[in-house]
Design an enzyme around this catalytic site. Structure first.
Site, short mmCIF file in Angstrom:
data_model
loop_
_atom_site.label_atom_id
_atom_site.label_comp_id
_atom_site.label_asym_id
_atom_site.label_seq_id
_atom_site.Cartn_x
_atom_site.Cartn_y
_atom_site.Cartn_z
N ARG A 21 0.81 -1.22 0.00
CA ARG A 21 0.00 0.00 0.00
C ARG A 21 0.84 1.27 0.00
O ARG A 21 0.33 2.36 -0.27
CB ARG A 21 -0.95 -0.01 1.20
N GLY A 86 2.46 -14.97 8.47
CA GLY A 86 1.98 -14.47 9.74
C GLY A 86 3.08 -14.17 10.73
O GLY A 86 4.25 -14.51 10.54
N ALA A 370 24.75 43.44 3.20
CA ALA A 370 23.70 42.84 2.38
C ALA A 370 24.24 42.42 1.02
O ALA A 370 25.03 43.12 0.40
CB ALA A 370 22.55 43.83 2.21
N TYR A 377 32.93 27.66 -4.36
CA TYR A 377 32.99 26.49 -5.23
C TYR A 377 33.50 26.91 -6.61
O TYR A 377 32.97 27.84 -7.22
CB TYR A 377 31.59 25.88 -5.33
#
Length: 457
Positions: A21, A86, A370, A377
């Site tokens: 499910r 089971g 800011a 990188y």
């Protein structure tokens, strides 16, 4: 009281279900609740109640799950249930794979992530105090398909009846079976050998050993927990329900510890989130795995944190993102639309607006203007940027790593810094401003004439 109280404790975790499910290529128990795979919730539960040995039952078609379990518990900790016949058959598979087990055994489930350790400890204690079996039960609001716990007159557990096999009177019982069970290893496995599959599903039910133990004159004890604690997950809907149940529990615990959540229902925690007292968390904040917040911190609205440590007195957000490796020092200010990653910020440092600081450090009292970017990188490797104590980086600057800005240095706004800057120096790296008087008038006139000529053709 028992004379030979077993001290060894073993957990058998049943995780062989296919989870159809879930509609997923990934094993059901590998799906996460609050950032941790459900199987790891069960393993951690076993470890937290001092189990000497933890064994997991998988199906042959789950190599990723087997590898995951053995990475955590070591080789020889996985049993394979060849066919799903089971719960009784699954526990038998564990016995066949691992041979004789001594002491007390508890049967747990890989898809039931929210069981509290104290409930399992109570099961162990019941068995170690001479109960034949201990069963974890709960009062169900809507019993539905749960197995029912049928009690005897002496308040012991008489038997467990599956919903499909129950009479109308038995289905009216609201005390239900969680599936979690403990017993002395020798007694549990001896009883299990007598279980048959004579039932509506044609399966071997572990629950049948309760009735067998009672008929042998044994005493079975029920430990009752909250229904939400034993919520099982078989679908994406139930996965969401388990996450919601965890969040409700975590929010309550966090607030009880002295943390203010201004809108608790909008704040989401990971399984390992730690927050100190007198911290205030504003609405719509998400904590991913690996976050530790010290006391007296303010996390403002719409912020996201993962793998970060925030020290006392800091203010984060709104709309901030702290990624793994962010070490935010005391009294630091992280403002709106600021992202940090693998960076250390010293006491009182400020990054207040629209900036990215990744791979490196910012010294105590430094101010990052800011729009500043740590260019860490180069397309192949990451490099570090280090800004010294008390330095001032002007707005809209790019610090191209590897680079160091010395203590007390100033960076002029709009600079692209590619070389180290000495302490207390001013560094400006930008093109010279040029002004041409009247240029705009001439430009507008020529463009307007061009437009008119084009429209008249």
């Amino acid at each position: 009281m028992a004379t030979n109280i077993p001290t060894a404790r073993t957990a058998i975790i049943l995780a062989a279900g296919k989870g159809m499910r879930m509609k997923s290529a990934m094993p059901k128990v590998m799906h996460a609740v609050a950032g941790k795979a459900m199987i790891d919730w069960s393993i951690d539960l076993a470890l937290s109640v001092e189990c000497d040995r933890t064994l997991v039952v998988c199906s042959p078609g789950q190599p990723d799950l087997k590898a995951h379990v053995e990475a955590r518990l070591g080789p020889g900790t996985v049993a394979l249930q060849e066919r799903q016949l089971g719960t009784g058959d699954a526990v038998r598979a564990a016995r066949q794979a691992f041979g004789s087990l001594s002491g007390t055994v508890v049967v747990l489930y890989g898809d039931t992530p929210l069981i509290r350790p104290e409930s399992v400890r109570s099961l162990f204690e019941a068995v170690e105090a001479d109960a034949t079996l201990g069963v974890l039960g709960f009062e169900a609001a809507e019993p539905g398909g749960y197995g029912r716990l049928i009690m005897a007159g002496d308040a012991s557990l008489s038997r467990i009846i599956e919903a499909k096999d129950a009479t109308a009177e038995e289905r009216a019982v609201t005390l239900c079976n969680s599936g979690v069970m403990a017993g002395r290893a020798d007694k549990l496995f001896a009883l299990l050998e007598r279980v048959t599959n004579d039932n509506a599903k044609g399966e071997f039910y572990l629950t049948d050993i309760v009735g067998l133990a009672k008929s042998d004159g044994g005493t079975n004890q029920v430990v009752v927990c909250e229904e939400a604690d034993v919520l099982g997950v078989n679908s994406r809907i139930q996965l969401a329900e388990a996450n919601a149940a965890f969040q409700a529990r975590k929010r309550s615990n966090i607030m009880a510890s002295g943390v203010t959540l201004l809108a608790p229902e909008t704040v989401f925690f990971s399984h390992d989130t730690e927050i100190g007292p007198d911290t205030i968390v504003e609405p719509n904040v998400v904590f991913g795995p690996g976050v530790k917040i010290d006391e007296n911190v303010q996390i403002k609205a719409f912020s996201q944190l993962e793998g970060a440590h925030v020290s006392s007195g800091a203010v984060v957000g709104p709309y901030a993102r702290l990624r793994p490796g962010s070490e935010i020092g005391p009294d630091v200010r992280i403002g709106n639309f600021v992202e940090t990653k693998n960076v250390r910020l010293g006491q009182g440092a400020k990054i207040n607006h629209l900036s990215y600081a990744g791979d490196g450090s910012v010294g105590a009292g430094a101010n990052i203007g800011a729009g500043t970017i740590f260019c860490n990188y180069d397309g192949f490797e990451k490099h570090e940027t280090h800004v010294g104590a008390g330095a001032f980086v002007g707005s809209n600057s790019a610090l191209v790593a590897p680079v160091r800005v010395g203590d007390g240095a100033y960076i002029g706004s709009g600079s692209v810094i590619t070389k180290d800057v000495s302490a207390d120096a001013l560094s400006v790296a930008r093109a010279r401003q040029i002004e041409r008087a009247g240029w705009a008038v001439t430009y507008r006139s020529s463009m307007q004439a061009k437009k008119e000529n084009t429209s008249g053709e």
